[in-house]
Each structure stands twice: as structure tokens, then as C-alpha cells.
Design a protein around this motif. Structure first.
Motif, PDB file in Angstrom:
ATOM      1  N   ARG A 144       0.811  -1.294   0.004  1.00  0.00           N
ATOM      2  CA  ARG A 144       0.043  -0.066   0.040  1.00  0.00           C
ATOM      3  C   ARG A 144       0.893   1.189  -0.173  1.00  0.00           C
ATOM      4  N   HIS A 145       2.093   1.069   0.693  1.00  0.00           N
ATOM      5  CA  HIS A 145       2.812   2.432   0.807  1.00  0.00           C
ATOM      6  C   HIS A 145       3.416   2.605  -0.681  1.00  0.00           C
ATOM      7  N   ASN A 147       2.361   1.869  -3.527  1.00  0.00           N
ATOM      8  CA  ASN A 147       1.297   2.050  -4.642  1.00  0.00           C
ATOM      9  C   ASN A 147       0.914   3.497  -4.211  1.00  0.00           C
ATOM     10  N   LYS A 148       0.801   4.213  -2.970  1.00  0.00           N
ATOM     11  CA  LYS A 148       0.643   5.507  -2.802  1.00  0.00           C
ATOM     12  C   LYS A 148       1.508   6.323  -3.302  1.00  0.00           C
TER      13      LYS A 148
END
Length: 539
Positions: A144-145, A147-148
Motif C-alpha cells: 500500500r505504501h 502504490n501510494k
């Protein structure tokens, strides 16, 4: 001069055909290069005219064609062209181009694409099958990190600006390719002489020009350098003689010597002017101007090869693309959703379709820049420098030798007696005369339109007149006294009368009454203008 396009390995039995004529004949040589993959093969034909009595020269030409050691390379592959296939716009016109392999993006990108797919599958298998639940949770946070923050890389801006600059540079290099067309026309029309000396001058001038282009292309093109690996190969190809090679080697220079044959061109042109082969100085100037244009293009190609797009920008673009998709290897994995309400929209896929499309577009864009940054390599869409060399030497020699002072007989054309005619085999279409040439007004427009009255315009003064020096305007103001003692009001009047240049405040026009007055002095030209204006106003 025809040996430079000859391949010894394939040139076995050239077809020689003689066309009889009264005083001359032509020998046409056809070289057939077999292609083992297709039945068409590759054929190269060229002809040379000879005068009567040159049969031995013609036969020796045919023997030299197959015995020359100018080049042992196979014929160059043509640049991929699809112009004919998209000549007409139709349904799915570009779709059939997607199924071509040669010169396609698939051929350029398939290795990087397979590596990306392999690495993505590797991380996916590790996440799903090897990691424990706690490790999977840490991997999900990392995904998630990545992709952000991967979205913060300005991929479109960086790649778009880089490809724009690379494309402008690519087209500028092609337009800078030295073509001898203008130069050979000037040489053929201004270097006179049908004898052997005149022919030798014209052919030597164009040979020097083509030699210069070969030297510069040999310095920047891998195809040309493989074709002529040494200067001796250029001599054997017929671009220069042994004596000229020794002269070129004798002239010491730390820099590229592509300009030296052009200096020989200038010196030989001046010598032709001294001999009277070039009739006047204007013709010589025209030769020098075209020579300088030709030299400028050779120099521009050298500088394009020397000064490239700054390497730091190329590194920035490459790092931006590679780092973005390195983060996508982890950030685009299909991990468990972070919140419970995301389970309704979450789809777990093994193949990241949209991520692969994104890689195909962005990495393909980078490959396009890599392809066009230097079009003098051996890619499918690089410039066909060898073919351009063959074309230049053939057409230049044909223009200054075989076609020099060679004109077909003058005859009256087919439409000599017709004032207006139309050419056959053409569709009858109306001729465009202009968008408003045959405009018809609509009735509503005619009703709404009202005529605009033309107002008379008068120009004053009608003719400019010489202004005389006018006297200055003197204005004096004082309190006025009334003769009637009972009248206490002040009166104001304005007098316009001639006055002296100075001492206006001391003048008294009425002894008993002191009143404010203004004295305006007009010159003779002002009086005439005032009279004309007054008459026009009354009329």
C-alpha cells in the motif's frame, strides 16, 4: 563507380543486354541477390551508355562489376514503410498494423516485458505461498505504501517532453542529410565542355562531393562503417584514387577530414573558371553557394553526432520509468483490503491486466526515445544510409555525364492548337473557386439586411497650406468699472483684436471702463482657415 553497390558473393552471372544504336549503345547490368526466405529476392539494375568504339570498355565494366572488393555486406534492409496501407482512412485502418512484427513495438519491448512479468509473478508467489500471516501483513503495508507514493512520479510529463525533443532531433538529422541534387544541377548547367576534359571536371567535382558525404557518414553510421571499415575500401569502391588517399593522409589534422574533398571541389571549380569552362563569376558564385550548403549539411550531421541530448536528462527519464515499475512490482500486488467495507469491491486477480498495459505504454514510450535518439544505427527504422549513398553517386554521375547537354528533340505538344483543354483519365469534378465565389443569399437574410447610408465626409483643410508664423496669444484680465454709478455688477467681455507682441497688460481700449478682456492674435494662415471653415458651416 558502380562497384560500390556490388556484392561479390551473390554477383555470379550478371545479365548483360546490348541495345544497338547508330552511334552509341547501352550496357545494362542486373544484379540478382537471392533471398532464401522468399522467392522474390533482391534485384539491382543499372545502365551505362558508351560511344561507338568503346566495346572493350563496356566489357571491362561488366567484369569489374563482379570482381570489385568494395563491399562484402549483404544488401541493407529497407526502412519499414506502411504509407500505402494507410493511404485511405477507413474502418479500423490502423488495426492491421498491430499484427506486424518487423519494426513493431513488440520486437523492441518483448524482453523487458517478459522480465517484468517474471518478477511480478515471483513476488506474487512469495506473498501467497511462502510468507506467514504476520509477514503477509507487513508485505501488505509495504504494498500500500509503494502504490501510494509511486503515483507521485511525473511519468507523463517527463516522458512526453523527452520524446518531443528526441523526435525534433530525429527529423532534423534526416533533413540535414547531404543530398547532391542541387549541386549536380548547378555543375551540369555551368561547367561546360563536351570533350573529355569537361567530362572529367564534372565527374570529379561530383565525386569529391560524394566522397565528403561518405567520410562523414562513415564517422557516424555503423552501417556505413561496416561497409567501408578502412579508407582502402573507399578507394576500391571508386570514391577516391590512390593518389588522393595519399594526399589526404599527408595532410595532418587532429579532427575529422570530411571537409577536405570539398576544398578540392572549390579549388577545382576555380581552376575550371580560369580555363573558361565556367563562363562567368556569377556561375562560379552559384557553384560556391551550393557547395557551402552541401558542406553545412555535412557539418550539421557531425554536430548532431557530437552534441546529443544531455545525458543527465536521459538518466532522469530512465530512472523515472524503471523506479516507477520497480515500485509497481510490489505496490500493484493484489493484497487483502485494509478495511472491511472494501471487500465488496475487491477483486483478487493473478494477472495484473491494467498494470501490464501501463508498463507497455510507458516502457514502450521510453523505447521509442531510445530508437530515435540515434537513427544512424542498425535498427529496423533507422536511416538507410547505404542506400542513400548508392542513390547519390548514381544520380549525380548520371546528371553531370550522361545527361549533360543531352536533350530530346523539341516537338509541339498535343495541345498546341487548343486554348483550353482537359487532361484525359481524370474524374470530372467542379473546380474550387473560393468559399464565397458562388454564394447565394437566403430570403431571410435579404429581409433582415438594411442598406447602410453613406455619410458625406469632408476633410478640413482640403489642402495643406504652408503655415505662416502667427503672433502669440496674449490674454489679460482686470476688474471692470461701470459708467453707471448705480450699477454695481461687474461685467465680463471678450475682445478679439490684434495686439502687440508685448505689453498687453498696459493697453487700454476703453479709458473710462476697465474690464477683463482677452486679446487673440491670428496670423494670416489662421485667418484664411477660419474664413473657409465659416463659409462651409453657413453652407
Amino acid at each position: 563507380m558502380f562497384a560500390l553497390i556490388t556484392n561479390r558473393e551473390h554477383c555470379k552471372l550478371p545479365t548483360v543486354t546490348e541495345y544497338g544504336a547508330l552511334r552509341s549503345f547501352t550496357v545494362c547490368t542486373e544484379l540478382r541477390f537471392p533471398n532464401h526466405k522468399s522467392q522474390k529476392g533482391w534485384t539491382l539494375s543499372f545502365c551505362r551508355g558508351y560511344k561507338e568504339g568503346d566495346e572493350g570498355l563496356a566489357s571491362s565494366h561488366c567484369s569489374r562489376t563482379c570482381s570489385t572488393q568494395g563491399s562484402s555486406a549483404a544488401p541493407s534492409i529497407m526502412t519499414v514503410s506502411y504509407t500505402l496501407e494507410v493511404a485511405n482512412a477507413r474502418f479500423a485502418g490502423f488495426t492491421k498494423l498491430l499484427f506486424r512484427w518487423k519494426g513493431s513495438i513488440y520486437k523492441l519491448l518483448y524482453k523487458e516485458f517478459l522480465v517484468f512479468c517474471f518478477l511480478y509473478s515471483f513476488f506474487s508467489v512469495i506473498y501467497r505461498c511462502v510468507l506467514s500471516e504476520g509477514q503477509q501483513e507487513l508485505f501488505e503495508r509495504a504494498a500500500r505504501h509503494c502504490n501510494k507514493f509511486a503515483k507521485l512520479i511525473p511519468m507523463s510529463f517527463v516522458l512526453g517532453f523527452y520524446i518531443t525533443q528526441a523526435f525534433q532531433r530525429w527529423w532534423g538529422q534526416y533533413t540535414s542529410f547531404p543530398l547532391p541534387d542541387n549541386l549536380m544541377m548547378v555543375v551540369s548547367g555551368n561547367v561546360h565542355g563536351a570533350d573529355e576534359r569537361g567530362r572529367l571536371l564534372r565527374r570529379t567535382l561530383m565525386r569529391y562531393a560524394n566522397l565528403s558525404s561518405v567520410l562523414i557518414l562513415r564517422s557516424i553510421s555503423t552501417r556505413v562503417h561496416k561497409r567501408f571499415p578502412t579508407m582502402q575500401h573507399i578507394v576500391e569502391a571508386g570514391f577516391m584514387t590512390e593518389e588522393e588517399l595519399r594526399t589526404l593522409d599527408h595532410l595532418y589534422s587532429d579532427f575529422n577530414k570530411y571537409w577536405m574533398p570539398l576544398t578540392w571541389f572549390a579549388n577545382l571549380a576555380s581552376k575550371a573558371r580560369e580555363e573558361g569552362r565556367v563562363k562567368d563569376d556569377m556561375a562560379l558564385k552559384l557553384l560556391m553557394d551550393e557547395l557551402n550548403n552541401y558542406r553545412a549539411k555535412c557539418s550539421m550531421l557531425f554536430h548532431y553526432d557530437w552534441i546529443s541530448i544531455p545525458m543527465v536528462y536521459t538518466q532522469v527519464v530512465t530512472l523515472a520509468v524503471y523506479s516507477f515499475f520497480a515500485f509497481c512490482l510490489i505496490g500493484r500486488q493484489f493484497v487483502k483490503p485494509e478495511r472491511a467495507d472494501e471487500h465488496k469491491v475487491h477483486v483478487d486477480l493473478y494477472v495484473p491486466v491494467f498494470t501490464l498495459l501501463e508498463f507497455f505504454f510507458y516502457a514502450g514510450w521510453l523505447k521509442v526515445g531510445e530508437l530515435i535518439i540515434n537513427p544512424f544505427g542498425e535498427d529496423d527504422d533507422d536511416f538507410e544510409t547505404n542506400q542513400l549513398i548508392d542513390r547519390n553517386i548514381q544520380v549525380s554521375m548520371l546528371a553531370v555525364d550522361d545527361m549533360h547537354q543531352s536533350l530530346p528533340p523539341l516537338e509541339k505538344d498535343k495541345y498546341w492548337t487548343e486554348k483550353s483543354f482537359s487532361l484525359p483519365f481524370g474524374p470530372a469534378k467542379p473546380v474550387f473557386m473560393g468559399s464565397t465565389y458562388d454564394m447565394r443569399a437566403i430570403d431571410d437574410d435579404l429581409e433582415d439586411s438594411t442598406p447602410i447610408p453613406m455619410l458625406p465626409v469632408s476633410v478640413w483643410p482640403p489642402t495643406p497650406k504652408k503655415q505662416k508664423k502667427s503672433q502669440r496669444l496674449c490674454c489679460c484680465t482686470k476688474k471692470a468699472k461701470s459708467k453707471n454709478k448705480t450699477d454695481t455688477k461687474d461685467t465680463e467681455t471678450m475682445d478679439i483684436m490684434p495686439a502687440k507682441p508685448c505689453g498687453c497688460e498696459q493697453q487700454r481700449y476703453e479709458e473710462s471702463v476697465e474690464r477683463p478682456h482677452c486679446v487673440v492674435t491670428l496670423g494670416e494662415a489662421d485667418k484664411e482657415q477660419q474664413t473657409d471653415y465659416t463659409n462651409k458651416s453657413v453652407a
